[in-house]
Design an enzyme around this catalytic site. Structure first.
Site, mmCIF file in Angstrom:
data_model
loop_
_atom_site.group_PDB
_atom_site.id
_atom_site.type_symbol
_atom_site.label_atom_id
_atom_site.label_comp_id
_atom_site.label_asym_id
_atom_site.label_seq_id
_atom_site.Cartn_x
_atom_site.Cartn_y
_atom_site.Cartn_z
ATOM 1 N N CYS A 60 70.141 71.012 23.186
ATOM 2 C CA CYS A 60 70.163 72.460 22.900
ATOM 3 C C CYS A 60 70.958 73.214 23.959
ATOM 4 O O CYS A 60 71.363 74.345 23.728
ATOM 5 C CB CYS A 60 68.757 73.036 22.891
ATOM 6 S SG CYS A 60 67.645 72.139 21.871
ATOM 7 N N TRP B 117 63.790 64.733 18.383
ATOM 8 C CA TRP B 117 64.310 63.360 18.544
ATOM 9 C C TRP B 117 65.317 63.246 19.685
ATOM 10 O O TRP B 117 65.592 62.144 20.142
ATOM 11 C CB TRP B 117 64.962 62.882 17.237
ATOM 12 C CG TRP B 117 66.002 63.825 16.689
ATOM 13 C CD1 TRP B 117 65.817 64.756 15.708
ATOM 14 C CD2 TRP B 117 67.373 63.961 17.106
ATOM 15 N NE1 TRP B 117 66.975 65.459 15.485
ATOM 16 C CE2 TRP B 117 67.953 64.987 16.330
ATOM 17 C CE3 TRP B 117 68.169 63.309 18.045
ATOM 18 C CZ2 TRP B 117 69.278 65.385 16.472
ATOM 19 C CZ3 TRP B 117 69.499 63.703 18.201
ATOM 20 C CH2 TRP B 117 70.036 64.728 17.422
ATOM 21 N N ASN B 118 65.912 64.363 20.125
ATOM 22 C CA ASN B 118 67.010 64.216 21.097
ATOM 23 C C ASN B 118 66.492 63.907 22.514
ATOM 24 O O ASN B 118 67.225 63.380 23.339
ATOM 25 C CB ASN B 118 67.937 65.441 21.092
ATOM 26 C CG ASN B 118 67.240 66.719 21.471
ATOM 27 O OD1 ASN B 118 66.023 66.801 21.429
ATOM 28 N ND2 ASN B 118 68.000 67.725 21.847
ATOM 29 N N GLU C 286 61.038 76.453 21.800
ATOM 30 C CA GLU C 286 62.323 76.128 22.442
ATOM 31 C C GLU C 286 63.269 75.796 21.302
ATOM 32 O O GLU C 286 63.198 74.708 20.742
ATOM 33 C CB GLU C 286 62.186 74.911 23.370
ATOM 34 C CG GLU C 286 61.197 75.066 24.490
ATOM 35 C CD GLU C 286 61.614 76.099 25.504
ATOM 36 O OE1 GLU C 286 62.752 76.605 25.454
ATOM 37 O OE2 GLU C 286 60.784 76.423 26.367
ATOM 38 N N LEU C 287 64.176 76.726 20.981
ATOM 39 C CA LEU C 287 64.945 76.589 19.738
ATOM 40 C C LEU C 287 66.434 76.337 20.009
ATOM 41 O O LEU C 287 66.805 75.864 21.072
ATOM 42 C CB LEU C 287 64.700 77.826 18.870
ATOM 43 C CG LEU C 287 63.202 78.134 18.629
ATOM 44 C CD1 LEU C 287 63.015 79.393 17.815
ATOM 45 C CD2 LEU C 287 62.487 76.955 17.967
ATOM 46 N N GLU D 155 59.083 76.459 29.735
ATOM 47 C CA GLU D 155 58.471 75.151 30.015
ATOM 48 C C GLU D 155 58.927 74.680 31.391
ATOM 49 O O GLU D 155 60.000 75.055 31.866
ATOM 50 C CB GLU D 155 58.888 74.146 28.945
ATOM 51 C CG GLU D 155 58.318 74.481 27.587
ATOM 52 C CD GLU D 155 58.495 73.374 26.558
ATOM 53 O OE1 GLU D 155 59.545 72.710 26.564
ATOM 54 O OE2 GLU D 155 57.567 73.175 25.758
ATOM 55 N N GLY E 186 62.889 72.488 18.699
ATOM 56 C CA GLY E 186 63.673 72.090 17.524
ATOM 57 C C GLY E 186 64.568 73.232 17.094
ATOM 58 O O GLY E 186 64.920 74.100 17.892
ATOM 59 N N LYS F 200 52.892 65.630 17.391
ATOM 60 C CA LYS F 200 53.626 65.180 16.187
ATOM 61 C C LYS F 200 55.057 64.894 16.645
ATOM 62 O O LYS F 200 55.869 65.801 16.804
ATOM 63 C CB LYS F 200 53.566 66.272 15.118
ATOM 64 C CG LYS F 200 54.668 66.240 14.062
ATOM 65 C CD LYS F 200 54.603 65.058 13.125
ATOM 66 C CE LYS F 200 55.746 65.103 12.100
ATOM 67 N NZ LYS F 200 57.052 64.703 12.668
ATOM 68 N N PRO F 201 55.363 63.599 16.906
ATOM 69 C CA PRO F 201 56.736 63.269 17.300
ATOM 70 C C PRO F 201 57.652 63.287 16.079
ATOM 71 O O PRO F 201 57.171 63.245 14.943
ATOM 72 C CB PRO F 201 56.599 61.854 17.866
ATOM 73 C CG PRO F 201 55.406 61.277 17.200
ATOM 74 C CD PRO F 201 54.493 62.418 16.832
ATOM 75 N N GLU G 205 75.669 75.938 16.069
ATOM 76 C CA GLU G 205 75.373 74.944 17.103
ATOM 77 C C GLU G 205 76.026 73.627 16.666
ATOM 78 O O GLU G 205 75.720 73.101 15.600
ATOM 79 C CB GLU G 205 73.847 74.795 17.195
ATOM 80 C CG GLU G 205 73.387 74.078 18.417
ATOM 81 C CD GLU G 205 71.857 74.065 18.535
ATOM 82 O OE1 GLU G 205 71.153 74.284 17.525
ATOM 83 O OE2 GLU G 205 71.372 73.824 19.656
HETATM 84 C C1 SIN Z 1 66.758 70.035 24.675
HETATM 85 O O1 SIN Z 1 67.917 69.926 24.368
HETATM 86 O O2 SIN Z 1 65.899 70.211 23.796
HETATM 87 C C2 SIN Z 1 66.261 69.937 26.100
HETATM 88 C C3 SIN Z 1 67.337 69.754 27.102
HETATM 89 C C4 SIN Z 1 66.840 69.645 28.532
HETATM 90 O O3 SIN Z 1 65.642 69.601 28.802
HETATM 91 O O4 SIN Z 1 67.699 69.607 29.407
#
Ligand code: SIN
Length: 479
Positions: free
Chosen positions: A287, A153-154, A253-254, A459, A231, A177-178, A382
């Site tokens: 993240c 969601w972020n 990507e955690l 990515e 997530g 799946k959003p 976090e």
């Molecule tokens: C994320 O926080 O999941 C991605 C952050 C970014 O692409 O800069």
């Protein structure tokens, strides 16, 4: 031409559809509580249908040349940019991201589509000098097959395009799946993908609050060859276990616990600016946000004073006001977590230098905590909110040890004007990405990803295509 972006149906096999059991859910604005939209609450059977549609669409999509797929991707990119204002407005309403950042995210997200439209043409193989005269050895790279993308969601838009654009460029169909918090932006992207000419079945969006059920189908259905997830580390581990029986390939990507180190020799103005950008991007809910500010003894007081002044001047409020810099947290749960971290730090001796309280609704004051130590929860967890804990250190070796003292390894940042130190520290930090005298490092051009419990795979960049390609070795005999 302007397209209607707010949809109340999911998008499966080229059609706008409801859940088989007709269930729906409401999406609310975290700033105001207002209803943004109502979308299908799909289940396991709906997900299975979307996977089957993707599998059926695969042969025709992969048979196109990379150049033909690039034409479609390029149209999608143009449509996203043409609808930048409307997409950003929708994103701010459902995610609480301030409008200036939502506009930035549309541009950032579109850039992945533009990049991978071109990069798909460069899925090069190899010709290997043979070990016998009568053979020829060749390596080709082919799309992996049906891809499942579970997005957070972020970043309601950019985390979809960062996964989906390379998959489509590699000739793979997708099932997206959003998150339940921000499905409307995801459906708006599907409207634009359809208008761009992505064929039926190649692009599917399954909206749902039933994450366990849908996630299980995406992991366990043997037709899905690749799962890409952004997530939390806890959910990433669960998905990895669920993918084990089918050995579905994973990109994860955690979570992160980014150190932001300020050495005695840093340019303090630049360090303060970088810390504000890194810490308060999307109200601390990324993240890669600075999670721990580590400041060397010689500049501790000066840095803390300037940084606290800068935090005090941040404007929070109506996320649609272009001058507002800080919005609400995404949910009551997130608010409670941030509040708990501040209370724990204060109980263990931290000083609240600014903020520290809930304002109204889901708004938490931008906060600076001084004299923070490693025994406080905020050191290991976090934060995912607008709280900046500041630690003091003495030596370079101590800073590196403190920075690496985490299970996470996504992003790290440090400020120094000593070239030798810049190389030493950059090499010693156990993180997938390091910002050196820079607080904002994300771009479609560079590999994004982490080490340790921050995940696997990269990515964006040319590496981002690899996740969706298999390597095939061809041995020609009797030549
Ligand atoms: C994320 O926080 O999941 C991605 C952050 C970014 O692409 O800069």
């Amino acid at each position: 031409m302007s397209l209607h972006l707010l949809r109340h149906d999911a998008y499966v096999n080229g059609a706008w559809v409801q859940a088989k059991d007709r269930r729906t859910f409401d999406v609310h604005n975290p700033s105001t509580g207002a209803l943004v939209g109502t979308v299908p609450d799909m289940g396991r059977n709906d997900t299975r249908d979307a996977i089957a549609a993707a599998q059926q669409a695969w042969p025709a999509w992969r048979a196109l040349t990379a150049k033909e797929r690039a034409v479609v991707l390029r149209r999608w990119f143009s449509l996203i940019m043409e609808h930048r204002d409307a997409l950003a407005h929708l994103m701010s309403c459902e995610s609480g991201k301030v409008i200036s950042e939502s506009l930035g995210e549309v541009t950032y997200g579109a850039a992945f589509v533009e990049w991978f439209a071109e990069e798909g043409k460069r899925a090069y193989g190899d010709v290997i000098p043979p070990h016998t005269r009568d053979r020829r050895l060749v390596v080709i790279r082919q799309g992996i097959g049906v891809v499942a993308a579970i997005s957070p969601w972020n970043f309601p838009l950019a985390m979809i395009t960062r996964k989906v654009a390379p998959a489509l460029a590699a000739g793979c169909p997708v099932v997206i799946k959003p998150p339940a918090e921000t499905p409307c932006t995801a459906l708006a992207l599907a409207v634009l993908a359809e208008a761009a000419g992505v064929p039926a079945g190649v692009y599917n969006t399954v909206t749902s609050t039933r994450s366990d059920e849908v996630g299980r189908e995406l992991c366990e259905n043997p037709t899905v060859r690749k799962l890409s997830f952004t997530g939390s580390t806890a959910v990433g581990k669960q998905l990895m276990a669920q993918c084990a029986p089918t050995l579905t390939k994973l990109s994860l990507e955690l979570g992160g616990n980014a150190p932001f180190i300020v050495f005695d020799d840093a340019d303090l103005d630049a360090a303060v600016q970088g810390a504000i950008q890194s810490k308060f991007r999307h109200n601390g809910q990324t993240c890669v946000c600075a999670n721990r500010l580590l400041v060397q003894r010689g500049v501790y007081d000066a840095f803390v004073a300037r940084f606290t002044d800068a935090v005090a001047s941040l404007r929070s409020g109506d996320v649609l006001d272009p001058s507002v810099q800080v919005g609400p947290l995404i949910s009551l749960k997130a608010l409670g977590k941030v509040q708990g971290l501040v209370e724990d730090a204060v109980q263990h001796g931290a000083a609240v230098l600014h903020g520290g309280r809930v304002r109204d609704g889901l708004f938490f004051e931008p906060t600076v905590l001084g004299n923070v130590t490693s025994d406080m929860r905020v050191a290991g967890e976090e934060v995912f909110g607008p709280v900046a804990p500041v630690f003091r250190f003495e030596t370079e070796a101590e800073a590196i040890a403190l920075a690496n003292n985490t299970v996470y390894g996504l992003a790290a940042y440090f400020y120094s004007r000593d070239v030798g130190r810049c190389w030493r520290v950059a090499e010693a930090l156990e993180f997938g990405m390091v910002g050196i005298n820079e607080g904002l490092i994300s771009t479609e051009l560079a590999p994004f990803g982490g080490v340790k419990e921050s995940g696997m795979g990269r990515e964006g960049s040319r590496q981002g295509l690899d996740a969706y390609l298999e390597t095939k070795y061809l041995c020609f005999g009797g030549v």
